[in-house]
Design a protein around this motif. Structure first.
Motif, mmCIF file in Angstrom:
data_model
loop_
_atom_site.group_PDB
_atom_site.id
_atom_site.type_symbol
_atom_site.label_atom_id
_atom_site.label_comp_id
_atom_site.label_asym_id
_atom_site.label_seq_id
_atom_site.Cartn_x
_atom_site.Cartn_y
_atom_site.Cartn_z
ATOM 1 N N UNK A 1 6.193 -11.378 1.066
ATOM 2 C CA UNK A 1 6.083 -10.221 1.953
ATOM 3 C C UNK A 1 5.486 -9.033 1.199
ATOM 4 N N UNK A 2 4.729 -8.209 1.930
ATOM 5 C CA UNK A 2 4.115 -7.014 1.356
ATOM 6 C C UNK A 2 4.767 -5.769 1.965
ATOM 7 N N UNK B 1 5.831 -8.823 -2.856
ATOM 8 C CA UNK B 1 6.927 -9.311 -3.698
ATOM 9 C C UNK B 1 6.563 -10.706 -4.197
ATOM 10 N N UNK B 2 6.257 -10.811 -5.486
ATOM 11 C CA UNK B 2 5.940 -12.122 -6.069
ATOM 12 C C UNK B 2 7.209 -12.766 -6.628
ATOM 13 N N UNK C 1 -3.763 -12.151 -3.220
ATOM 14 C CA UNK C 1 -3.779 -11.230 -4.360
ATOM 15 C C UNK C 1 -4.847 -11.662 -5.362
ATOM 16 N N UNK C 2 -5.633 -10.715 -5.841
ATOM 17 C CA UNK C 2 -6.716 -11.015 -6.763
ATOM 18 C C UNK C 2 -6.242 -10.771 -8.204
ATOM 19 N N UNK C 3 -6.378 -11.771 -9.055
ATOM 20 C CA UNK C 3 -6.015 -11.585 -10.465
ATOM 21 C C UNK C 3 -7.013 -10.591 -11.064
ATOM 22 N N UNK C 4 -6.541 -9.467 -11.606
ATOM 23 C CA UNK C 4 -7.481 -8.456 -12.093
ATOM 24 C C UNK C 4 -8.235 -8.935 -13.337
ATOM 25 N N UNK D 1 -1.121 -8.106 -0.863
ATOM 26 C CA UNK D 1 -1.787 -9.328 -0.404
ATOM 27 C C UNK D 1 -2.438 -9.142 0.958
ATOM 28 N N UNK D 2 -1.861 -8.329 1.833
ATOM 29 C CA UNK D 2 -2.458 -8.209 3.168
ATOM 30 C C UNK D 2 -3.761 -7.409 3.074
#
Lengths: 369, 369, 369
Positions: free
Chosen positions: C108-109, C33-34, B66-69, B55-56
């Motif tokens: 968190x990533x 972490x989702x 986060x991008x949904x692929x 996400x970072x």
């Protein structure tokens, strides 16, 4: 470490002689509903009601976001009680007066308490007896939106560990629990019609006729995924996940196999019935009574039907009505030489696995479409 | 309940004679992308592009999170159309002009509409015909960030229910749909180089040479998990999940077994190709055409390869280029006595299962590393 | 596309001759972490500590929300290192000095770096050698709450690709890594007692006696779900998911079957031990050493035991103590004619699969209940 350590094996759960009339269990753990468990269960059951699938629809109706469907609320709340109440059970006999209250959202944390209402030794088997309990599930205890989300009674057949022990036999009255289904207010200014295409067009209150039985079209084959699903619910009963235990003594266990946790056909039957019965429901009001009538195993395909048994107005809300139904689950088992019938194809017999008397709050077309 | 209730069985989905040229379906349900389904699908496919994992990194590139692929956007959007379009299909024949638009994030809700572009009865089989449709998926309808996320056409072979009925034969023109891939702006001040170690170092636009075929190294065995995955997508087609239906008449069904939903090898092949092909892509521009060329079953191991067919500049963005590829999926089937070849080891034949002509927007090393 | 494309097959991962002493890998990907992966792993292992199940409890203790349990932190961090370090490994030999730092929350990533500490060719097999590495996992790199969440060493047996190549043999010192377990401050004003019913009442620091071994009651049968679980972790090793590769040469692979990724019994044993050992832990301090002693396959049922080896005070915190334990995992294998023993029932032998020397920070009853 010395070479001869003292070995400890904890006995988990209670046996018949451990229950005390009126005793209250404050169950351990509690469980926050994550998007992970929400997706696993809501979608696995083929639920179609947009309140549980479409966040903008749910918000437009006045909910805070995706609504956890009653089957999943039940699974999460019920599972919290397993260790204290039914870890040493032979069978769950009956669900009684299962009522729903506040809506549950992703992020809410559910905690449960259970009161012992009755203990009764078996008259025929000194190793068994029946425990009758009342459980209540709250969300977000101690926070601003604390609320009761569900309350129910159940009767469960429990093993005795020590036949010589006395049992606290008797029955006490259930508590009055203020648990009423929360309904979002109907607001004439909202554009319900603009969203009506998102649910089925033939499942409004006006569409149901008492005296009909709807055979739901879809079936779903269960796999050994049930082991994972049961663990994810915190249901710790070993008959669902410990194959080694079964292998050591298969005759002791129903079917000689890992049995699927009853909560799974419970919620799966709800899901299979959804497109025909509660696609336009705002919630489940009460399950008067319910029971599992046959076991389910990996490889079985689950089907469901719903009997429409009655309809009545809602006491305070003209925009909805209450649908009185019986939900039935079944599977087909091979039966050498069986002729085809209305009930089953040739070579098969139909086995009922589940039944649930269920009142649902359903939107009226006059107000929503 | 009377003892002889009236029994209802709803027919779900449309048959060939039900489709009307130019008709528009506004599909039911809609679907909010939760972190549950995101994890199940993005990670199950072994996608390695950090935009869908970190996400970072995604935020640093200018995305909201986060991008949904594209493979998962496609699965969610496509599945919404199954009940109306292909619940009664024999086979999905072709994906056509599948284009992507706005990025999809966790929490976005996808709703889909489909227009009937063509209906054509089979010349050889009076029970079958082909339906040609155009579908468009929007996110967050009615909210501030409403946007088109995907549009595509497909052709599907559909059963006729009543041979005596006439069919609304013909073809109408597709709508113009404004669906262009959104790309985060390239901003020289951003520290792209400081994040370059998070993606593979040899998959920038400069690294690809037309005329090469990359045999992706990893394979993935499918299990009966496909039943759960398909249900989680709201794909309701019974050929993926109803073993009892198959058992009653195995010859009617491909392979006499539950067949894996085509969307699963579609997205799995995309994932298997990711480390070699689109680890440094900003998105998939268009799938010109695609089809399933053989069925996939539980137990099969899926492999993939990508042909690099061409490269071209992006019309407005010097920091990226467009890679023209063909993605191929295959499996190996036992073949008694087959000699070893370039294609398959001894005793096996290689069976192609999927192909997709695919243009990808890929970062240039000159601007990002 | 020309008819004879040039075919590329990328070699992934490193072989023995590729490692350089002191070399640092900054691993690709990273992983956020989702709630999806959180639910899959935390709950699959039957973890009972409320810090990982009950968000209001975790917040009341001073955490930001649900705490990712150490087993899942380890799985996510470890898996990031697989491609560079052990994609071409024969076996993971040992975990060493695995220490935990900042708490990890959903959202968190995690990103990981690894330094090569040692390379040593095998004296007996020219195709093999041992690589010794030190890895450190950080969360939210470059953001305000960047922190080290874990550091560890491991030794892994790696294949050589080209026997003629020289190896960079030797050993360098590990880095000093500032990684200490963060503990929420004990605040006397907080109502710890009001939440004490949510964890087990007999697992406070005072309750443990060195010299005891606790045989944990629950077992869990693994299914081929392990393929999905491993993919979801981004562990790309083919021995866990590529059945075709195994079928081509079963003798080369342990058991001739897909082997379950060691991280799964690692975290499952932690979960099975939870109700008896760390239901009242605030965290895992260090795993001094650990190893897998036998392979695990789909169908096996996993059991665990914990030896209490010692207790000591915490240097600065009187409200907690440090429990020194050894966690042991085992399964039962059929053994024709074996007599029943303390260790195994008749017809079975007990096979140890895992051991881990583990120091845990456990709450004292005096301060929390």
């Amino acid at each position: 470490m010395s070479e001869t350590p003292r070995v400890l094996r904890k006995i988990t759960g209670n046996h018949l002689e451990d229950f005390r009339l009126g005793q209250v269990f404050r169950h351990k753990g509690g469980k926050t509903v994550t998007e992970g468990i929400f997706a696993s269960f809501t979608e696995f059951t083929m639920t179609t009601n947009p309140l549980a699938k479409n966040a903008r629809y749910a918000r437009a109706y006045g909910y805070r976001g995706l609504v956890v469907p009653p089957g999943l609320v039940m699974l999460v709340a019920f599972s919290q009680t397993v260790e204290d109440v039914s870890e040493n059970a032979r069978a769950n006999l009956e669900y009684i007066d299962m009522r729903f209250g506040a809506p549950v959202y992703v992020g809410d944390t559910i905690e449960v308490e259970t009161k012992v209402l009755g203990v009764k030794p078996s008259s025929s088997n000194p190793k068994l007896g029946v425990v009758h309990v009342q459980s209540t599930a709250r969300k977000n205890v101690g926070e601003a939106d604390e609320a009761i989300v569900m309350t129910w009674q159940r009767k469960v057949q429990v093993w005795k560990r020590d036949e010589s022990k006395t049992v606290d036999e008797g029955e006490v009255a259930p508590d009055e629990v203020a648990c009423e289904l929360w309904l979002p207010p109907h607001q004439p200014g909202r554009d319900y019609k603009g969203m009506a295409h998102l649910s089925s067009g033939d499942t409004y209150f006006e569409d149901f006729a008492p005296g009909t039985r709807i055979e739901h079209w879809r079936g779903r084959t269960m796999t050994d995924e049930h082991i994972h699903l049961t663990a994810v619910l915190d249901n710790t009963s070993q008959v669902h996940c410990n194959q080694h235990m079964i292998d050591l003594n298969p005759k002791q266990y129903v079917g000689g196999r890992l049995i699927i946790f009853g909560g799974i056909p419970f919620t799966l039957c709800l899901g299979l019935s959804c497109p025909d019965v509660h696609d336009n429901a705002l919630g489940d009001l009460v399950y008067h009574t319910g029971r599992h009538t046959a076991p389910l195993f990996a490889g079985d395909t689950v089907f469901a039907a719903t009997e429409i048994r009655g309809k009545r107005d809602h006491a305070t809300r003209p925009d909805v009505g209450i649908l009185e139904t019986r939900l039935l689950g079944h599977k087909f088992e091979k039966s050498e030489g069986a002729a085809a019938s209305d009930e089953a194809p040739a070579g098969y017999k139909k086995t009922q696995i589940f039944e649930l008397d269920r009142d649902i709050v359903v939107k009226r077309r006059s107000h929503y479409a």
